[in-house]
Design an enzyme around this catalytic site. Structure first.
Site, PDB file in Angstrom:
ATOM      1  CE  LYS A 219      -3.100  -2.367   3.134  1.00  0.00           C
ATOM      2  NZ  LYS A 219      -3.580  -2.422   4.634  1.00  0.00           N
TER       3      LYS A 219
ATOM      4  CD  GLU B 277       8.893  -1.108  -3.006  1.00  0.00           C
ATOM      5  OE1 GLU B 277       7.859  -0.354  -2.448  1.00  0.00           O
ATOM      6  OE2 GLU B 277       9.042  -2.341  -2.665  1.00  0.00           O
ATOM      7  CG  ASP B 278       6.596   1.863   0.291  1.00  0.00           C
ATOM      8  OD1 ASP B 278       7.369   1.196  -0.065  1.00  0.00           O
ATOM      9  OD2 ASP B 278       6.205   1.715   1.476  1.00  0.00           O
TER      10      ASP B 278
ATOM     11  CG  ASP C 220      14.927  -1.476   5.290  1.00  0.00           C
ATOM     12  OD1 ASP C 220      16.040  -0.962   5.505  1.00  0.00           O
ATOM     13  OD2 ASP C 220      14.122  -1.896   6.209  1.00  0.00           O
TER      14      ASP C 220
ATOM     15  CE  LYS D  41      14.330   3.065   6.444  1.00  0.00           C
ATOM     16  NZ  LYS D  41      13.777   2.045   7.606  1.00  0.00           N
TER      17      LYS D  41
ATOM     18  CG  PHE E 230      10.489   2.491  11.129  1.00  0.00           C
ATOM     19  CD1 PHE E 230      10.609   1.341  10.571  1.00  0.00           C
ATOM     20  CD2 PHE E 230       9.320   2.857  11.232  1.00  0.00           C
ATOM     21  CE1 PHE E 230       9.451   0.631  10.001  1.00  0.00           C
ATOM     22  CE2 PHE E 230       8.159   2.260  10.575  1.00  0.00           C
ATOM     23  CZ  PHE E 230       8.082   1.257  10.002  1.00  0.00           C
TER      24      PHE E 230
ATOM     25  CG  ASP F  54       2.487   0.575   7.628  1.00  0.00           C
ATOM     26  OD1 ASP F  54       3.420   0.275   6.383  1.00  0.00           O
ATOM     27  OD2 ASP F  54       1.993  -0.485   8.376  1.00  0.00           O
TER      28      ASP F  54
ATOM     29  NE  ARG G 276      -0.833   1.761   5.081  1.00  0.00           N
ATOM     30  CZ  ARG G 276       0.354   0.922   4.785  1.00  0.00           C
ATOM     31  NH1 ARG G 276       1.328   1.584   4.137  1.00  0.00           N
ATOM     32  NH2 ARG G 276       0.385  -0.310   5.206  1.00  0.00           N
TER      33      ARG G 276
END
Ligand code: IMP
Ligand code: MG
Length: 170
Positions: free
Chosen positions: A38, A94-95, A98, A126, A147, A154, A160
């Site tokens: 999401k 992509e958000d 990581d 990151k 984070f 989220d 979000r």
């Protein structure tokens, strides 16, 4: 309390710039943008609103069962039909990248459907957390090992809806 890390204005202006850069690359060729649910929803909407070319939109959903530490196990929850990918210019949105496990999985999954071209674009990166050697073709912001939440990202399905990227203060 949430501490603001990147403002909505900064995010949107960077996304607009990226949207134009992508258009310069593809011009009038059709591009299939894949939003990874999401987290990439806000990013996808903002990018596509400014994209001037011939854009299609698809959705994918993956989850990684990581617990405390990423196990690297990624599961597909919503798939894409091969006819929407084969011989097409595809961009995965992509958000955040990581450890890189999710991205590696997504890249493999889409590549198996033989796109004409494939690029990966992420809002956040990151870099120092990488466990597999994989990189996005474009990252809007490289961030430290924090984070982050907001702008689609989220923590336990919360935050979000924040219009900016922030860090939860303990
Ligand atoms: P990777 O497989 O370790 O690269 O993890 C990627 C996924 O983990 C992202 O698509 C996010 O869903 C989630 N994730 C990683 N870091 C963060 C963060 O700082 N905030 C929110 N979600 C994150
Ligand atoms: Mg994600």
């Amino acid at each position: 309390m949430i501490k603001k890390l990147i403002s909505e204005k900064e995010i949107n202006s960077k996304i607009k710039e990226l949207s134009n850069t992508l258009y310069q690359e593809y011009k009038d060729e059709e591009v299939v943008f894949i939003c990874t649910l999401k987290g990439a929803v806000f990013f996808t909407c903002e990018l596509l609103k400014h994209y001037k070319g011939d854009a299609r939109l698809e959705f994918l959903r993956v989850s990684s069962y990581s617990g405390e530490k990423s196990s690297g196990k990624v599961e597909l929850n919503l798939s894409i039909s091969e006819k929407n990918i084969k011989d097409k210019n595809v961009i995965i949105l992509e958000d955040i990248v990581d450890t890189g496990h999710t991205l590696k999985f997504l890249k493999g999954y889409i590549n198996d459907m033989s796109p004409k071209t494939l690029k990966i674009v992420t809002l956040l990166d990151k870099k120092e957390r990488r466990e597999v050697s994989i990189d996005a073709d474009y990252s809007c912001f490289v961030i430290d090992d924090l984070f982050v939440v907001g702008y689609g990202l989220d923590y336990d399905q919360k935050y979000r809806n924040l219009p900016y990227i922030g860090v939860i203060q303990k």
